[in-house]
Design a protein around this motif. Structure first.
Motif, PDB file in Angstrom:
ATOM      1  N   GLU A 131      40.877 -38.474  36.679  1.00 48.46           N
ATOM      2  CA  GLU A 131      40.613 -38.428  35.245  1.00 48.46           C
ATOM      3  C   GLU A 131      41.385 -37.286  34.594  1.00 48.46           C
ATOM      4  OE1 GLU A 131      36.391 -37.961  34.930  1.00 48.46           O
ATOM      5  OE2 GLU A 131      35.968 -40.073  35.362  1.00 48.46           O
ATOM      6  N   GLY A 132      41.758 -37.500  33.330  1.00 48.96           N
ATOM      7  CA  GLY A 132      42.353 -36.448  32.528  1.00 48.96           C
ATOM      8  C   GLY A 132      43.781 -36.103  32.914  1.00 48.96           C
ATOM      9  N   PRO A 133      44.415 -35.246  32.141  1.00 48.10           N
ATOM     10  CA  PRO A 133      45.823 -34.904  32.392  1.00 48.10           C
ATOM     11  C   PRO A 133      46.044 -34.101  33.659  1.00 48.10           C
ATOM     12  CG  PRO A 133      44.901 -33.536  30.628  1.00 48.10           C
ATOM     13  CD  PRO A 133      43.881 -34.589  30.930  1.00 48.10           C
ATOM     14  N   HIS A 134      44.976 -33.476  34.189  1.00 49.40           N
ATOM     15  CA  HIS A 134      45.118 -32.657  35.390  1.00 49.40           C
ATOM     16  C   HIS A 134      44.651 -33.383  36.656  1.00 49.40           C
ATOM     17  CE1 HIS A 134      46.159 -29.393  32.723  1.00 49.40           C
ATOM     18  NE2 HIS A 134      45.005 -29.529  32.093  1.00 49.40           N
ATOM     19  N   GLY A 135      44.324 -34.643  36.524  1.00 50.72           N
ATOM     20  CA  GLY A 135      43.974 -35.438  37.697  1.00 50.72           C
ATOM     21  C   GLY A 135      42.707 -34.986  38.394  1.00 50.72           C
ATOM     22  N   LYS A 136      41.685 -34.649  37.622  1.00 46.04           N
ATOM     23  CA  LYS A 136      40.409 -34.280  38.231  1.00 46.04           C
ATOM     24  C   LYS A 136      39.736 -35.532  38.780  1.00 46.04           C
ATOM     25  CE  LYS A 136      40.840 -29.980  36.985  1.00 46.04           C
ATOM     26  NZ  LYS A 136      41.141 -28.937  37.982  1.00 46.04           N
TER      27      LYS A 136
END
Length: 227
Positions: free
Chosen positions: A216-221
Motif C-alpha cells: 500500500e501507498g507510495p512507500h510499499g507498506k
C-alpha cells in the motif's frame, strides 16, 4: 454492453471516455517519469536495456511484484511476497470502482494489483499464460492505439515480434478485455509488435495461496497478513 464473447473472453467497448482516457494516460506517464528518475521504490519500475528496443517494454507494477523469469537471486517466476512495490493509487482504484459498477468485476474478484505496460512502436509481448499466483478473471484496459491480441493453445513465431495463432481480436482504445476460463488457463496469449505507441493496464487479484495482502501507498507498506 460487451462487443465480443468467445470462450472465456469478453471484450467491453469504450469503458473510458476520450477525456478519461487522456487523464489516465497523463497519470500513467507521470508514474513512468517518476520511475525514470528513480523515485519509485524497489522493482515498481522496470525498463528494458536500450539495445533491446522492440524486444521489451517499460512496466510499472503496483500492489505486488511479479517476477517474469528466474532472476539473479534464483527466485522463480511468480509473485515475490517480500519485494515491496508501490501500492495501487486512488486514481486507479477509482477505475476499478468504475469497472465494478459496470459489472466487469464484483467484490469477490475485485483486483488489488496492476501492471502498466508502455509499448513503443515495435514492442511486443511473447506468448504466455498468466501465472496462477493471480486469480481469474483479469482484465486489460487498452489506451493510446488500437492493437491486436492473439490467443491459442499453440502460437508459433513467424519472425521477430510476429506470431501466428488460431484467434485474434483488436482491442479498441478505451476498451476492456476480460480474460477468464480457458482463455486464461488453457490458451496462451500474446501481443505482436505494435504499429504505434500503446499503453495498457492489466488489473489482477493476488491469489489466496500467496498468503499476502497487497502493498500500500507510495512507500510499499504491507499490512499484516490475515492468514
Amino acid at each position: 454492453p460487451a462487443i465480443l464473447r468467445v470462450a472465456g473472453l469478453v471484450l467491453h467497448g469504450v469503458v473510458l471516455s476520450p477525456t478519461e482516457q487522456l487523464l489516465t494516460l497523463m497519470y500513467c506517464q507521470r508514474l513512468k517519469e517518476l520511475g525514470d528518475h528513480g523515485a519509485l521504490i524497489g522493482r515498481t519500475f522496470s525498463a528494458p536495456r536500450k539495445w533491446m528496443k522492440g524486444k521489451g517494454r517499460v512496466t510499472v507494477q503496483l500492489g505486488c511484484c511479479y517476477n517474469y523469469a528466474r532472476d539473479r537471486h534464483g527466485n522463480p517466476p511468480g509473485i515475490l511476497r517480500q519485494e515491496p512495490v508501490c501500492g495501487m493509487p486512488p486514481f486507479l482504484e477509482d477505475l476499478v470502482d468504475r469497472m465494478c459498477n459496470r459489472g466487469i468485476f464484483n467484490r469477490t474478484n475485485r483486483p488489488n494489483s496492476c501492471i502498466i505496460n508502455f509499448y513503443s512502436k515495435g514492442d511486443c509481448i511473447p506468448p504466455h499464460i498468466d501465472h496462477l499466483d493471480f486469480t481469474r478473471p483479469f482484465v486489460t484496459l487498452s489506451l493510446l492505439s488500437e492493437q491486436a491480441i492473439l490467443f491459442g493453445a499453440t502460437i508459433s513465431s513467424t519472425s521477430d515480434g510476429e506470431f501466428n495463432a488460431p484467434f485474434s481480436c483488436n482491442l479498441p482504445v478505451g476498451s476492456v478485455l476480460v480474460i477468464d476460463g480457458n482463455g486464461a488457463n488453457v490458451a496462451k496469449h500474446c501481443v505482436p509488435s505494435v504499429s504505434k505507441d500503446r499503453v495498457s493496464i492489466t488489473f489482477r487479484k493476488i491469489g489466496a495461496n500467496i498468503k499476502m495482502l497487497p502493498f500500500e501507498g507510495p512507500h510499499g507498506k504491507q499490512p499484516p497478513s490475515k492468514h
